[in-house]
Scaffold this active site. Structure first.
Site, PDB file in Angstrom:
ATOM      1  N   ALA A 165       3.508  44.868  73.258  1.00  0.00           N
ATOM      2  CA  ALA A 165       2.417  45.459  72.482  1.00  0.00           C
ATOM      3  C   ALA A 165       2.409  46.978  72.652  1.00  0.00           C
ATOM      4  O   ALA A 165       2.778  47.500  73.710  1.00  0.00           O
ATOM      5  CB  ALA A 165       1.084  44.874  72.939  1.00  0.00           C
ATOM      6  N   ASN A 166       2.006  47.662  71.615  1.00  0.00           N
ATOM      7  CA  ASN A 166       1.798  49.123  71.666  1.00  0.00           C
ATOM      8  C   ASN A 166       3.026  49.888  72.141  1.00  0.00           C
ATOM      9  O   ASN A 166       2.912  50.895  72.825  1.00  0.00           O
ATOM     10  CB  ASN A 166       0.604  49.459  72.572  1.00  0.00           C
ATOM     11  CG  ASN A 166      -0.628  48.678  72.171  1.00  0.00           C
ATOM     12  OD1 ASN A 166      -0.936  48.596  70.976  1.00  0.00           O
ATOM     13  ND2 ASN A 166      -1.306  48.072  73.131  1.00  0.00           N
ATOM     14  N   ARG A 167       4.200  49.345  71.806  1.00  0.00           N
ATOM     15  CA  ARG A 167       5.484  50.008  72.134  1.00  0.00           C
ATOM     16  C   ARG A 167       5.809  49.979  73.632  1.00  0.00           C
ATOM     17  O   ARG A 167       6.709  50.698  74.090  1.00  0.00           O
ATOM     18  CB  ARG A 167       5.523  51.465  71.634  1.00  0.00           C
ATOM     19  CG  ARG A 167       5.219  51.603  70.138  1.00  0.00           C
ATOM     20  CD  ARG A 167       6.145  50.720  69.336  1.00  0.00           C
ATOM     21  NE  ARG A 167       6.051  50.903  67.903  1.00  0.00           N
ATOM     22  CZ  ARG A 167       5.880  49.890  67.043  1.00  0.00           C
ATOM     23  NH1 ARG A 167       5.717  48.640  67.475  1.00  0.00           N
ATOM     24  NH2 ARG A 167       5.881  50.117  65.748  1.00  0.00           N
ATOM     25  N   LEU A 168       5.072  49.147  74.401  1.00  0.00           N
ATOM     26  CA  LEU A 168       5.358  49.058  75.839  1.00  0.00           C
ATOM     27  C   LEU A 168       6.256  47.848  76.091  1.00  0.00           C
ATOM     28  O   LEU A 168       5.853  46.832  76.653  1.00  0.00           O
ATOM     29  CB  LEU A 168       4.038  48.994  76.621  1.00  0.00           C
ATOM     30  CG  LEU A 168       3.212  50.278  76.445  1.00  0.00           C
ATOM     31  CD1 LEU A 168       1.841  50.146  77.085  1.00  0.00           C
ATOM     32  CD2 LEU A 168       3.962  51.479  77.023  1.00  0.00           C
ATOM     33  N   ARG A 171       5.388  47.337  62.845  1.00  0.00           N
ATOM     34  CA  ARG A 171       4.621  46.188  63.319  1.00  0.00           C
ATOM     35  C   ARG A 171       4.584  46.216  64.828  1.00  0.00           C
ATOM     36  O   ARG A 171       5.382  46.910  65.475  1.00  0.00           O
ATOM     37  CB  ARG A 171       5.206  44.870  62.792  1.00  0.00           C
ATOM     38  CG  ARG A 171       6.596  44.555  63.306  1.00  0.00           C
ATOM     39  CD  ARG A 171       7.153  43.328  62.612  1.00  0.00           C
ATOM     40  NE  ARG A 171       8.525  43.053  62.999  1.00  0.00           N
ATOM     41  CZ  ARG A 171       8.897  42.047  63.797  1.00  0.00           C
ATOM     42  NH1 ARG A 171       7.999  41.239  64.324  1.00  0.00           N
ATOM     43  NH2 ARG A 171      10.168  41.854  64.074  1.00  0.00           N
TER      44      ARG A 171
END
Ligand SMILES: Cc1cc2nc3c(=O)[nH]c(=O)nc-3n(C[C@H](O)[C@H](O)[C@H](O)COP(=O)(O)O)c2cc1C
Ligand SMILES: Cc1ncc(COP(=O)(O)O)c(CN)c1O
Length: 211
Positions: A188-191, A8
């Site tokens: 978000a987006n693994r950042l 997720r």
């Protein structure tokens, strides 16, 4: 079983250096308070990692029972595997996995037994059944059957039938004095946002870490 698509995104919040307390214990207390107020299940549960003489790490969950400038306190059996490993190597790491608020906290430090007086004070505050369980359990050692364990509980119940149950000398607290504490907020987006505090004498230095 295909696990590859189980994931997720973390979208709840960001974390900025200007929002951080200068002291990581103060920052930890803010996050712990939020975890409790948001009614996370077992907000004080933390994974404790220790290593044995061969360098083999092992982990288990315990409950945090106190935190202040001196460190993080938990209680356990002093003959348990974790306590035996700490007797040989005081280095320890704690981890709070607060999935529901997309946060984690990691602590690295050194563990020391607290005083018998402090341990007894906490022990006496516990429910009687848990006190008896502490007396009955040779934690981390083989026990032949559940029945043997329950017999031991019954024996202790008889032995301590009258008056307060004293704290066993083989049970008590450890205080973890931290030298590194990392706060992680999912992005978000693994950042993700990560801030690591490192002790520098009396002060703490803060680094943002790449996610
Ligand atoms: C949510 C949770 C909380 C726990 N809290 C404690 C605790 O505070 N103290 C403790 O000794 N064991 C606690 N346990 C049991 C430990 O995880 C572990 O099984 C036990 O301490 C023996 O670990 P060891 O053999 O590695 O020493 C808890 C387990 C869970 C799942
Ligand atoms: C074996 C053991 N000892 C100690 C504790 C600490 O919690 P408490 O003192 O609140 O019982 C736990 C909590 N699950 C436990 O499982």
């Amino acid at each position: 079983m295909n696990l590859e698509d189980l994931r997720r995104d973390y979208l709840m919040a960001g974390l900025d250096e200007k929002d951080l307390a200068a002291n990581p214990i103060a920052q930890f207390e803010i996050w712990l308070k939020q975890a409790i107020e948001l009614q996370l299940k077992d907000p004080t549960a933390m994974t404790v990692a220790t290593v044995d003489a061969s360098g083999q790490p092992s982990q288990r969950i315990v409950l945090l029972k106190h935190v202040d400038a001196a460190g993080f306190v938990f209680f356990t059996n002093y003959g348990s595997r974790k306590a035996r490993e700490l007797a040989g190597n005081q280095k320890i790491s704690l981890h709070f996995p607060w999935h529901d608020i997309e946060r984690q906290v990691k602590v690295c430090g050194v563990a020391e037994k607290i005083s018998a007086v402090e341990s007894a004070k906490y022990f006496l505050s516990r429910p009687k059944e848990s006190q008896l369980a502490a007396w009955a359990s040779h934690q981390s050692h083989p026990v032949s059957t559940r029945q043997m364990l329950m017999q031991q509980v019954a024996r202790m119940k008889e032995k301590f039938a009258h008056g307060d149950i004293p704290a066993p000398d083989f049970w008590g607290g450890f205080r973890v004095a931290p030298h590194e504490i990392e706060f992680w907020q999912g992005g978000a987006n693994r950042l993700h946002d990560r801030f690591s505090y490192r002790r520098t004498g009396e002060q703490w230095a803060i680094d943002r870490l790449a996610p």
